[in-house]
Design a protein around this motif. Structure first.
Motif, PDB file in Angstrom:
ATOM      1  N   LYS A  16       0.843  -1.196   0.000  1.00 54.02           N
ATOM      2  CA  LYS A  16       0.000   0.000   0.000  1.00 54.02           C
ATOM      3  C   LYS A  16       0.877   1.244   0.000  1.00 54.02           C
ATOM      4  CE  LYS A  16      -4.264  -1.660   2.174  1.00 54.02           C
ATOM      5  NZ  LYS A  16      -5.246  -1.440   3.271  1.00 54.02           N
ATOM      6  N   TRP A  17       0.471   2.201  -0.836  1.00 55.30           N
ATOM      7  CA  TRP A  17       1.117   3.507  -0.855  1.00 55.30           C
ATOM      8  C   TRP A  17       0.141   4.555  -0.338  1.00 55.30           C
ATOM      9  CZ3 TRP A  17       5.816   5.635  -1.531  1.00 55.30           C
ATOM     10  CH2 TRP A  17       6.839   4.839  -2.057  1.00 55.30           C
ATOM     11  N   TYR A  18       0.664   5.457   0.483  1.00 55.21           N
ATOM     12  CA  TYR A  18      -0.143   6.528   1.078  1.00 55.21           C
ATOM     13  C   TYR A  18       0.490   7.866   0.719  1.00 55.21           C
ATOM     14  CZ  TYR A  18      -1.562   2.728   4.291  1.00 55.21           C
ATOM     15  OH  TYR A  18      -2.005   1.548   4.834  1.00 55.21           O
ATOM     16  N   THR A  19      -0.348   8.894   0.624  1.00 52.93           N
ATOM     17  CA  THR A  19       0.152  10.264   0.542  1.00 52.93           C
ATOM     18  C   THR A  19      -0.338  11.017   1.772  1.00 52.93           C
ATOM     19  OG1 THR A  19       0.269  12.276  -0.792  1.00 52.93           O
ATOM     20  CG2 THR A  19      -1.843  11.132  -0.773  1.00 52.93           C
ATOM     21  N   ARG A  20       0.496  11.928   2.227  1.00 53.61           N
ATOM     22  CA  ARG A  20       0.142  12.694   3.416  1.00 53.61           C
ATOM     23  C   ARG A  20      -0.478  14.024   3.015  1.00 53.61           C
ATOM     24  NH1 ARG A  20       4.069  14.039   8.616  1.00 53.61           N
ATOM     25  NH2 ARG A  20       2.474  15.053   9.892  1.00 53.61           N
ATOM     26  N   ILE A  21      -1.698  14.271   3.466  1.00 48.42           N
ATOM     27  CA  ILE A  21      -2.381  15.535   3.245  1.00 48.42           C
ATOM     28  C   ILE A  21      -2.663  16.142   4.608  1.00 48.42           C
ATOM     29  CG2 ILE A  21      -4.408  16.683   2.277  1.00 48.42           C
ATOM     30  CD1 ILE A  21      -4.619  14.447   0.262  1.00 48.42           C
TER      31      ILE A  21
ATOM     32  N   ARG B  25       3.435  20.335  -9.066  1.00 54.13           N
ATOM     33  CA  ARG B  25       3.978  20.917  -7.837  1.00 54.13           C
ATOM     34  C   ARG B  25       3.110  20.582  -6.624  1.00 54.13           C
ATOM     35  NH1 ARG B  25       3.624  26.860 -10.277  1.00 54.13           N
ATOM     36  NH2 ARG B  25       4.191  25.559 -12.058  1.00 54.13           N
ATOM     37  N   LEU B  26       1.844  20.307  -6.851  1.00 58.64           N
ATOM     38  CA  LEU B  26       0.947  19.941  -5.757  1.00 58.64           C
ATOM     39  C   LEU B  26       1.248  18.554  -5.209  1.00 58.64           C
ATOM     40  CD1 LEU B  26      -2.457  21.317  -7.132  1.00 58.64           C
ATOM     41  CD2 LEU B  26      -0.874  22.412  -5.533  1.00 58.64           C
ATOM     42  N   ASP B  27       2.026  17.754  -5.965  1.00 56.44           N
ATOM     43  CA  ASP B  27       2.395  16.417  -5.503  1.00 56.44           C
ATOM     44  C   ASP B  27       3.566  16.436  -4.532  1.00 56.44           C
ATOM     45  OD1 ASP B  27       0.481  14.923  -7.038  1.00 56.44           O
ATOM     46  OD2 ASP B  27       1.686  15.323  -8.825  1.00 56.44           O
ATOM     47  N   THR B  28       4.201  17.584  -4.376  1.00 56.89           N
ATOM     48  CA  THR B  28       5.299  17.698  -3.419  1.00 56.89           C
ATOM     49  C   THR B  28       4.806  17.347  -2.019  1.00 56.89           C
ATOM     50  OG1 THR B  28       6.477  19.393  -4.680  1.00 56.89           O
ATOM     51  CG2 THR B  28       6.895  19.313  -2.320  1.00 56.89           C
ATOM     52  N   GLY B  29       5.547  16.482  -1.328  1.00 52.87           N
ATOM     53  CA  GLY B  29       5.139  16.098   0.024  1.00 52.87           C
ATOM     54  C   GLY B  29       5.680  14.738   0.407  1.00 52.87           C
ATOM     55  N   GLN B  30       5.107  14.192   1.467  1.00 58.29           N
ATOM     56  CA  GLN B  30       5.573  12.922   2.016  1.00 58.29           C
ATOM     57  C   GLN B  30       4.650  11.770   1.619  1.00 58.29           C
ATOM     58  OE1 GLN B  30       5.562  11.570   6.421  1.00 58.29           O
ATOM     59  NE2 GLN B  30       7.610  12.424   6.139  1.00 58.29           N
ATOM     60  N   TYR B  31       5.271  10.643   1.290  1.00 54.79           N
ATOM     61  CA  TYR B  31       4.555   9.432   0.910  1.00 54.79           C
ATOM     62  C   TYR B  31       5.056   8.268   1.771  1.00 54.79           C
ATOM     63  CZ  TYR B  31       3.092  12.092  -3.184  1.00 54.79           C
ATOM     64  OH  TYR B  31       2.556  13.041  -4.013  1.00 54.79           O
ATOM     65  N   LYS B  32       4.220   7.236   1.883  1.00 56.75           N
ATOM     66  CA  LYS B  32       4.595   6.082   2.703  1.00 56.75           C
ATOM     67  C   LYS B  32       4.344   4.788   1.937  1.00 56.75           C
ATOM     68  CE  LYS B  32       2.080   4.967   6.346  1.00 56.75           C
ATOM     69  NZ  LYS B  32       1.530   4.997   7.733  1.00 56.75           N
TER      70      LYS B  32
ATOM     71  N   THR C  31       9.226   5.874   4.443  1.00 55.22           N
ATOM     72  CA  THR C  31       8.661   7.146   3.967  1.00 55.22           C
ATOM     73  C   THR C  31       9.575   7.776   2.919  1.00 55.22           C
ATOM     74  OG1 THR C  31       9.705   8.365   5.788  1.00 55.22           O
ATOM     75  CG2 THR C  31       7.432   7.599   6.114  1.00 55.22           C
ATOM     76  N   VAL C  32       8.938   8.447   1.960  1.00 51.84           N
ATOM     77  CA  VAL C  32       9.650   9.095   0.864  1.00 51.84           C
ATOM     78  C   VAL C  32       9.177  10.541   0.768  1.00 51.84           C
ATOM     79  CG1 VAL C  32      10.114   9.086  -1.608  1.00 51.84           C
ATOM     80  CG2 VAL C  32       9.762   6.914  -0.405  1.00 51.84           C
ATOM     81  N   ASN C  33      10.117  11.463   0.650  1.00 52.67           N
ATOM     82  CA  ASN C  33       9.794  12.877   0.456  1.00 52.67           C
ATOM     83  C   ASN C  33      10.016  13.240  -1.011  1.00 52.67           C
ATOM     84  OD1 ASN C  33       9.126  13.895   3.185  1.00 52.67           O
ATOM     85  ND2 ASN C  33      11.211  13.223   3.652  1.00 52.67           N
ATOM     86  N   LEU C  34       8.939  13.651  -1.672  1.00 54.88           N
ATOM     87  CA  LEU C  34       8.996  14.016  -3.086  1.00 54.88           C
ATOM     88  C   LEU C  34       9.042  15.534  -3.235  1.00 54.88           C
ATOM     89  CD1 LEU C  34       8.727  13.459  -6.160  1.00 54.88           C
ATOM     90  CD2 LEU C  34       6.236  13.438  -5.811  1.00 54.88           C
TER      91      LEU C  34
END
Length: 240
Positions: free
Chosen positions: A60-65, A109-116, A132-135
């Motif tokens: 599973k991949w998550y994005t942090r909002i 640019r809105l995709d910038t952030g942290q993913y898991k 965790t990955v920071n894009l």
């Protein structure tokens, strides 16, 4: 007696370590920082190792909002499946490839952030691991805005060169007359907010000017503008 007790304790510790080593486990490995150019495909690399009879795994991949994580894609048995998710997420752009790597199409640019990235045993979710990955998405909005105000000026007066651009990383701005880079000095050229002042205009200042914006990834010139220096002469009537 003390020696026997010590040997017993050592034997218990060794047995516990052996049992722990025999337990099934999953180890997740990620590239923690990823950079991509806006409009390209971003690959958030994730891989894993499974030991000691781990069965099928779920990914599973998550994005942090803000402060919450939302599932954006999942896969099982190497078959990518995009999940239903929040209306804040354009889920059609996500897919899982190459074991557990998340691919984001047409990244913005809105995709910038942290993913898991989370990987766990399909039959026992307590067996798993995550990373965790920071894009960071870089961008450069065109065209570069350039202005000379005023663009027609009399000798001895001043004019201002202005240059604006939206980019990440922030762009460094330089000003050019023809092919020569203009340097700030204490007599002729002065720094100004988003620009440069040309003071005490002379006839030699007449010509074509532009600015260059460079953010370390891309660089672009603005369309050139001509500065016209006006020579005004007064004619006196001479009477005999």
């Amino acid at each position: 007696m003390k020696k026997l007790l010590s040997l017993l304790i050592i034997a218990i510790i060794i047995k516990q370590q052996c049992c722990q080593e025999d337990l099934p486990a999953i180890n997740v490995m990620v590239v923690h920082r990823v950079s991509a150019k806006e409009g390209d495909i971003a690959n958030l690399f994730c891989n894993f190792t499974a030991v000691n009879s781990v069965g099928d795994v779920d990914i599973k991949w998550y994005t942090r909002i803000f402060s919450s994580y939302y599932v954006i894609a999942s896969a099982s048995s190497n078959s990518p499946v995009v999940l239903e998710s929040s209306s804040l997420i354009d889920r059609d752009r996500y897919a899982i490839t190459d074991m557990a790597t998340l691919e984001i199409d047409n990244v913005s640019r809105l995709d910038t952030g942290q993913y898991k990235c989370e990987v766990f045993d399909s039959s026992n979710s307590s067996i798993g691991d995550y990373g965790t990955v920071n894009l960071t998405v870089t961008y450069f909005d065109l065209p570069v805005s350039f202005e000379i105000s005023p663009s027609e000026v009399e000798i001895g007066l001043n004019t201002k060169l202005s240059c604006e651009v939206t980019s990440y990383p922030l762009a460094n701005i330089t000003f050019w007359k023809g092919s020569e880079k203009m340097q700030v000095d204490s007599e002729k050229y002065y720094d100004a907010y988003e620009g440069m002042w040309i003071t005490n205009i002379h006839i030699d200042d007449d010509g074509e000017y532009t600015c260059l914006a460079d953010n370390g990834i891309e660089q672009h010139y603005a369309d050139p503008i001509t500065l016209t220096v006006q020579c005004l002469y007064s004619i006196k009537n001479i009477t005999a």
